[in-house]
Design an enzyme around this catalytic site. Structure first.
Site, PDB file in Angstrom:
ATOM      1  N   GLY A  70       0.946  -1.295   0.131  1.00 23.89           N
ATOM      2  CA  GLY A  70      -0.102   0.038   0.136  1.00 23.89           C
ATOM      3  C   GLY A  70       0.890   1.390  -0.062  1.00 23.89           C
ATOM      4  O   GLY A  70       2.068   0.937   0.255  1.00 23.89           O
ATOM      5  N   PRO A  71       0.185   2.378  -0.192  1.00 24.54           N
ATOM      6  CA  PRO A  71       0.902   3.751  -0.205  1.00 24.54           C
ATOM      7  C   PRO A  71       1.865   4.085   1.168  1.00 24.54           C
ATOM      8  O   PRO A  71       1.488   3.203   1.950  1.00 24.54           O
ATOM      9  CB  PRO A  71      -0.056   4.613  -0.336  1.00 24.54           C
ATOM     10  CG  PRO A  71      -1.254   4.112  -0.779  1.00 24.54           C
ATOM     11  CD  PRO A  71      -1.098   2.701  -0.297  1.00 24.54           C
ATOM     12  N   PRO A  72       3.010   4.628   0.821  1.00 25.47           N
ATOM     13  CA  PRO A  72       3.874   4.878   1.956  1.00 25.47           C
ATOM     14  C   PRO A  72       2.897   5.625   3.110  1.00 25.47           C
ATOM     15  O   PRO A  72       1.839   6.479   2.607  1.00 25.47           O
ATOM     16  CB  PRO A  72       4.798   5.980   1.394  1.00 25.47           C
ATOM     17  CG  PRO A  72       4.916   5.672   0.066  1.00 25.47           C
ATOM     18  CD  PRO A  72       3.396   5.130  -0.512  1.00 25.47           C
ATOM     19  N   GLY A  73       3.116   5.289   4.282  1.00 21.35           N
ATOM     20  CA  GLY A  73       2.724   6.231   5.354  1.00 21.35           C
ATOM     21  C   GLY A  73       1.121   5.559   6.000  1.00 21.35           C
ATOM     22  O   GLY A  73       0.331   5.872   6.805  1.00 21.35           O
ATOM     23  N   THR A  74       0.654   4.694   5.333  1.00 18.08           N
ATOM     24  CA  THR A  74      -0.536   3.824   5.501  1.00 18.08           C
ATOM     25  C   THR A  74      -0.494   2.879   6.743  1.00 18.08           C
ATOM     26  O   THR A  74      -1.439   2.451   7.325  1.00 18.08           O
ATOM     27  CB  THR A  74      -1.093   3.255   4.331  1.00 18.08           C
ATOM     28  OG1 THR A  74      -0.166   2.229   3.878  1.00 18.08           O
ATOM     29  CG2 THR A  74      -1.633   4.020   3.468  1.00 18.08           C
ATOM     30  N   LYS A 114       2.057   0.264   7.335  1.00 20.13           N
ATOM     31  CA  LYS A 114       2.384  -1.160   6.930  1.00 20.13           C
ATOM     32  C   LYS A 114       3.629  -1.515   8.329  1.00 20.13           C
ATOM     33  O   LYS A 114       3.447  -2.738   8.829  1.00 20.13           O
ATOM     34  CB  LYS A 114       3.210  -1.214   5.739  1.00 20.13           C
ATOM     35  CG  LYS A 114       2.218  -0.948   4.671  1.00 20.13           C
ATOM     36  CD  LYS A 114       2.816  -1.196   3.196  1.00 20.13           C
ATOM     37  CE  LYS A 114       3.639  -0.161   2.920  1.00 20.13           C
ATOM     38  NZ  LYS A 114       3.237   1.212   2.941  1.00 20.13           N
ATOM     39  N   ASP A 171      -4.124  24.193 -12.088  1.00 18.69           N
ATOM     40  CA  ASP A 171      -5.616  23.822 -12.581  1.00 18.69           C
ATOM     41  C   ASP A 171      -5.782  23.006 -13.739  1.00 18.69           C
ATOM     42  O   ASP A 171      -6.401  22.280 -14.025  1.00 18.69           O
ATOM     43  CB  ASP A 171      -6.423  25.059 -12.413  1.00 18.69           C
ATOM     44  CG  ASP A 171      -6.461  25.845 -11.131  1.00 18.69           C
ATOM     45  OD1 ASP A 171      -6.111  25.364 -10.005  1.00 18.69           O
ATOM     46  OD2 ASP A 171      -6.580  27.149 -11.368  1.00 18.69           O
ATOM     47  N   GLU A 195      -9.470  32.709  -7.105  1.00 23.09           N
ATOM     48  CA  GLU A 195      -9.885  31.813  -5.989  1.00 23.09           C
ATOM     49  C   GLU A 195     -11.362  31.893  -5.987  1.00 23.09           C
ATOM     50  O   GLU A 195     -12.173  30.999  -5.640  1.00 23.09           O
ATOM     51  CB  GLU A 195      -9.318  32.070  -4.618  1.00 23.09           C
ATOM     52  CG  GLU A 195      -7.713  31.883  -4.637  1.00 23.09           C
ATOM     53  CD  GLU A 195      -7.499  30.516  -5.289  1.00 23.09           C
ATOM     54  OE1 GLU A 195      -8.056  29.510  -5.108  1.00 23.09           O
ATOM     55  OE2 GLU A 195      -6.088  30.208  -5.737  1.00 23.09           O
TER      56      GLU A 195
END
Ligand code: ADP
Ligand code: MG
Ligand code: ZN
Length: 521
Positions: free
Chosen positions: A111-115, A117, A405, A330
């Site tokens: 899974g993505p980094p920081g999840t 594991k 954008d 904005e």
């Protein structure tokens, strides 16, 4: 060390200071250089030897110091449930063995980094009470040629002596990337050794190998064969409930003021990982400390969120005209978002430059969404193009301010045609685009369809802004005065302006999988 003056024979001293005497220097070198050379070699060897035994015991010793348990992991319920099985096996293997069940020897968390594991692996060790041998795969290959394979061998040998045990190999990609080319033979040897070891032990012994990887697709398929890492657990970024739980874990024991609404923070952080959320909680505490408060208040969380999401406050200052352009830009985003029914509410608009952004509009998703319709994607692109449209309408000029954008619009419209086949029936024939087998004609049609989607969104942005010019002016002038406007102010400015209820285009509902909404526009 003898000085030059002593070595130079008296008769040969030329004029000038002795260090100009080249002849004598070279004869001095002839005498001493081999000795110095030998000394250097001895020192280098000695240091290397000193280093090596230092690394050995470190990997030999299990670290049961891991104090993180299930209670420290929030949100990853599916992964936890799957890993609970491993925990039970390590605790009481008899129960499984009696029934003839074999428990996987290799579990791959991806899974993505920081999840979380690494955190999950530690928790398994803690909960099962097994010995924990943790190694980053990178450390197998970083030092000396041939060492990686022998380290793997030793790691498995030691772990087997300490059963029940868990071997945790973090960042498996470092050795487990697909083989090929044969340039990186050290990495390959290490990987081969790992495969040999995985095959060599049977899971009746209480040894489980857990590995973590960011990208399953990049791993060598040999690792994923039966009997190796055949159980794969995807650790996904948390949903809104998970995020709130993670925030609760990371605010545990911190003095939180009663007004802090973690659910609100969770709702503003779609797409962020557990590591990001831990970071937000820490930043909030830092803000509170800097303001000499003894409690963390909601404003600290807002500031932390902004910092993590949008980067540090930049010192860039804008001239008056630039400020006006940014304010209208904005306001254009925000106005479109407020008017379109299928788009998330605007939580905050700011023209305080932060990081790379000169200003930003923060949308607040009502819920995490994984499926989006064609219309929703068009509406989202309309919001993205609202900034550019407002600039064109108000100043009659185009600036570089919409670069981000525009690239996101390009991504979305491209996916709509290429991945989701939302164009005409022709592009739905999803020809093998990777192989480059697309005919020029198909490619041209796709480009046109993509352009068509973007144009549709830009036209709709122009229409919304022209029709609600007074709301745009109100938003922009409030922004210029206050620099930051919050939900409440936005609501009062937009009060009485109904959201546009556009009917669904015919052709039924087309749904696509997309990531949860990203935050700053
Ligand atoms: P990964 O190994 O997937 O890159 P880590 O396990 O290193 O992620 O996570 C880094 C930090 O983020 C953890 O130490 C923890 O503080 C926090 N974290 C990540 N996921 C979670 C989670 N599900 N629950 C609680 N904290 C988490
Ligand atoms: Mg990790
Ligand atoms: Zn913009």
């Amino acid at each position: 060390m003898p000085s030059l003056a002593v070595i130079v024979p008296p008769g040969q001293v030329p004029e000038g200071p002795p260090w100009y005497a080249w002849d004598s220097v070279s004869s001095w070198l002839q005498t001493w250089a081999p000795i110095i050379f030998m000394l250097i070699i001895v020192i280098v060897l000695w240091r290397t030897l000193k280093l090596m035994p230092k690394t050995k015991p470190a990997e030999m010793k299990p670290s049961s110091s891991s104090s993180a348990g299930w209670g420290d992991v929030a949100g990853a319920d599916e992964a936890k449930a799957e890993l609970q099985e491993i925990v039970e096996f390590l605790r009481d293997p008899e129960r499984f063995r009696k029934l003839g069940a074999t428990v996987p020897k290799g579990v791959l968390l991806h899974g993505p980094p920081g999840t979380g594991k690494t955190l999950l692996a530690k928790a398994v060790a803690h909960e099962s009470g097994a010995h924990f041998f943790s190694q980053s795969a990178a450390s197998f290959v970083e030092m000396f040629a041939g060492l990686g394979a022998s380290r793997i061998r030793r790691l498995f040998a030691t772990a087997r002596k300490h059963e029940p045990a868990i071997i945790f190999i973090d960042e498996l990609d470092a050795v487990g990337g697909e083989r090929g080319g044969g340039q990186d033979s050290e990495r390959e040897q290490t990987l081969n050794q790992l495969l040999v070891e995985m095959d060599g032990f049977n899971s009746r012994g209480q040894l489980v190998v857990i590995a973590a990887s960011n990208l399953l697709e990049k791993l060598d398929p040999a690792l994923l064969r039966p009997g190796r890492f055949d159980r794969q657990i995807f650790v996904s970024p948390p949903d809104v409930v998970g995020r709130q739980e993670i925030l609760a874990v990371h605010t545990r024991g911190k003095p939180i003021a009663p007004g802090v609404d973690l659910e609100m923070v969770a709702r503003q952080t779609a797409g962020l990982t557990g590591a990001d959320l831990a970071n937000i909680c820490n930043e909030a505490a830092i803000f509170a400390a800097r303001s000499r408060r003894d409690m963390i208040v909601m404003a600290d969380f807002d500031a932390a969120l902004e910092r993590v999401v949008a980067g540090m406050q930049s010192r860039r200052t804008l001239n008056e005209h630039e400020r006006r352009v940014v304010a209208y830009h904005e306001a254009g985003h925000a106005l479109c978002a407020e008017l379109l029914p299928r788009v998330d509410r605007v939580h905050k608009i700011s023209i305080v430059p932060r990081g790379r952004a000169l200003g930003y509009t923060l949308n607040l998703p009502q819920e995490d969404r994984y499926l989006k319709t064609r219309e929703e994607l068009i509406d989202y692109m309309t919001v993205l193009l609202g900034g550019r449209a407002a600039e064109q309408i108000v100043f009659g000029a185009i600036t570089t301010g919409a670069a981000d954008d525009l690239s996101r619009v390009a991504q979305i419209s491209r996916s709509m045609v290429h991945d989701y086949a939302m164009g005409t029936s022709l592009s739905a024939l999803k020809v093998d685009a990777e192989g480059g087998q697309v005919s020029d004609r198909t490619r041209q049609m796709r480009d046109e369809e993509q352009q068509h989607f973007a144009d549709e969104a830009l036209r709709s942005a122009h229409r919304l802004i022209t029709e609600h010019r007074d709301s745009l002016e109100a938003l922009a002038s409030t922004l210029l005065r206050d620099e930051v406007i919050e939900r409440g102010t936005i609501e009062s400015i937009m009060a009485g302006v109904p959201r546009i209820a556009r009917g669904r285009a015919g052709g039924g509902l087309r749904v696509v999988a997309v990531k949860p909404a990203e935050l700053p526009v």
